[in-house]
Design a protein around this motif. Structure first.
Motif, PDB file in Angstrom:
ATOM      1  N   TYR A 114      17.082  53.857  71.768  1.00 44.40           N
ATOM      2  CA  TYR A 114      17.426  54.611  70.565  1.00 44.40           C
ATOM      3  C   TYR A 114      16.294  55.605  70.318  1.00 44.40           C
ATOM      4  CZ  TYR A 114      20.836  50.938  69.644  1.00 44.40           C
ATOM      5  OH  TYR A 114      21.897  50.057  69.733  1.00 44.40           O
ATOM      6  N   LYS A 115      16.552  56.880  70.546  1.00 46.30           N
ATOM      7  CA  LYS A 115      15.555  57.940  70.372  1.00 46.30           C
ATOM      8  C   LYS A 115      15.788  58.586  69.010  1.00 46.30           C
ATOM      9  CE  LYS A 115      12.632  61.238  71.597  1.00 46.30           C
ATOM     10  NZ  LYS A 115      11.258  61.083  71.312  1.00 46.30           N
ATOM     11  N   PHE A 116      14.781  58.485  68.138  1.00 41.78           N
ATOM     12  CA  PHE A 116      14.909  58.928  66.760  1.00 41.78           C
ATOM     13  C   PHE A 116      14.192  60.249  66.505  1.00 41.78           C
ATOM     14  CE2 PHE A 116      15.267  54.320  66.594  1.00 41.78           C
ATOM     15  CZ  PHE A 116      16.348  54.136  65.752  1.00 41.78           C
ATOM     16  N   GLY A 117      14.719  60.985  65.556  1.00 44.52           N
ATOM     17  CA  GLY A 117      14.026  62.098  64.920  1.00 44.52           C
ATOM     18  C   GLY A 117      14.066  61.815  63.431  1.00 44.52           C
ATOM     19  N   PHE A 118      12.964  62.026  62.739  1.00 45.97           N
ATOM     20  CA  PHE A 118      12.872  61.665  61.324  1.00 45.97           C
ATOM     21  C   PHE A 118      12.642  62.894  60.447  1.00 45.97           C
ATOM     22  CE2 PHE A 118      11.223  57.964  63.686  1.00 45.97           C
ATOM     23  CZ  PHE A 118      12.117  57.003  63.255  1.00 45.97           C
ATOM     24  N   LYS A 119      13.093  62.782  59.202  1.00 51.53           N
ATOM     25  CA  LYS A 119      12.833  63.799  58.188  1.00 51.53           C
ATOM     26  C   LYS A 119      12.798  63.093  56.844  1.00 51.53           C
ATOM     27  CE  LYS A 119      14.545  68.076  56.226  1.00 51.53           C
ATOM     28  NZ  LYS A 119      15.663  69.017  56.175  1.00 51.53           N
ATOM     29  N   ASP A 120      11.702  63.244  56.118  1.00 51.87           N
ATOM     30  CA  ASP A 120      11.566  62.635  54.788  1.00 51.87           C
ATOM     31  C   ASP A 120      11.870  61.134  54.798  1.00 51.87           C
ATOM     32  OD1 ASP A 120      10.934  65.183  53.764  1.00 51.87           O
ATOM     33  OD2 ASP A 120      13.058  65.625  53.416  1.00 51.87           O
ATOM     34  N   LYS A 121      11.324  60.428  55.790  1.00 50.46           N
ATOM     35  CA  LYS A 121      11.449  58.972  55.930  1.00 50.46           C
ATOM     36  C   LYS A 121      12.881  58.492  56.147  1.00 50.46           C
ATOM     37  CE  LYS A 121       7.199  58.004  53.499  1.00 50.46           C
ATOM     38  NZ  LYS A 121       6.524  57.218  52.498  1.00 50.46           N
ATOM     39  N   LYS A 122      13.751  59.396  56.556  1.00 50.75           N
ATOM     40  CA  LYS A 122      15.130  59.061  56.922  1.00 50.75           C
ATOM     41  C   LYS A 122      15.335  59.500  58.368  1.00 50.75           C
ATOM     42  CE  LYS A 122      17.128  57.958  52.839  1.00 50.75           C
ATOM     43  NZ  LYS A 122      18.118  56.946  52.568  1.00 50.75           N
ATOM     44  N   ILE A 123      16.429  59.050  58.971  1.00 47.93           N
ATOM     45  CA  ILE A 123      16.749  59.441  60.335  1.00 47.93           C
ATOM     46  C   ILE A 123      17.505  60.770  60.305  1.00 47.93           C
ATOM     47  CG2 ILE A 123      17.965  58.797  62.457  1.00 47.93           C
ATOM     48  CD1 ILE A 123      17.668  55.814  61.414  1.00 47.93           C
ATOM     49  N   GLN A 124      16.990  61.756  61.002  1.00 46.14           N
ATOM     50  CA  GLN A 124      17.628  63.077  61.102  1.00 46.14           C
ATOM     51  C   GLN A 124      18.461  63.176  62.377  1.00 46.14           C
ATOM     52  OE1 GLN A 124      17.906  65.633  58.992  1.00 46.14           O
ATOM     53  NE2 GLN A 124      19.109  66.753  60.494  1.00 46.14           N
ATOM     54  N   SER A 125      17.994  62.489  63.429  1.00 44.67           N
ATOM     55  CA  SER A 125      18.758  62.488  64.678  1.00 44.67           C
ATOM     56  C   SER A 125      18.557  61.157  65.386  1.00 44.67           C
ATOM     57  CB  SER A 125      18.320  63.643  65.588  1.00 44.67           C
ATOM     58  OG  SER A 125      16.982  63.482  65.982  1.00 44.67           O
ATOM     59  N   LEU A 126      19.590  60.771  66.109  1.00 46.24           N
ATOM     60  CA  LEU A 126      19.560  59.533  66.886  1.00 46.24           C
ATOM     61  C   LEU A 126      20.359  59.761  68.158  1.00 46.24           C
ATOM     62  CD1 LEU A 126      19.083  56.525  67.424  1.00 46.24           C
ATOM     63  CD2 LEU A 126      21.022  56.024  65.917  1.00 46.24           C
TER      64      LEU A 126
END
Length: 105
Positions: free
Chosen positions: A89-101
């Motif tokens: 699971y490769k994540f991208g984060f923004k403001d402590k939420k997941i922006q991309s997965l």
């Protein structure tokens, strides 16, 4: 293993088959890539995970997390062919939420 709070919440929501809590881990404009399909926005992500939960009853067991690569390796089990599998699971984060997965085998 120490996971970011939002990933711990995602795993818990998955294991409880809670589509609303799962979707709440994402930003409004988040994008999920899984099995060759793209799911855009929180509403579509919620629909996707609820459908998957009904069909496969997937649970996640985190195995390894790379903070630098923002990647979680997890064993998933459920009522699908080939269960269990280890996925990344490769994540991208923004403001402590997941922006991309992006979920890959």
């Amino acid at each position: 293993m120490k996971l970011p709070e939002v990933i711990s919440a995602l795993v818990e929501a998955q294991d409880n088959f809670d589509g609303a809590a799962y979707a709440d881990c994402f930003t409004e404009s988040a994008v999920v890539f899984d099995e060759g399909k793209t799911h855009n926005g929180k509403k579509e992500i919620k629909h996707w995970i609820e459908k998957a939960n009904r069909e496969y009853q997937v649970t996640m067991k985190p195995l390894e997390y790379s903070e630098g690569e923002q990647t979680l390796k997890a064993e998933i089990s459920g009522s699908f062919p080939g269960s269990p599998l280890v996925l990344s699971y490769k994540f991208g984060f923004k403001d402590k939420k997941i922006q991309s997965l992006r979920i890959v085998q």
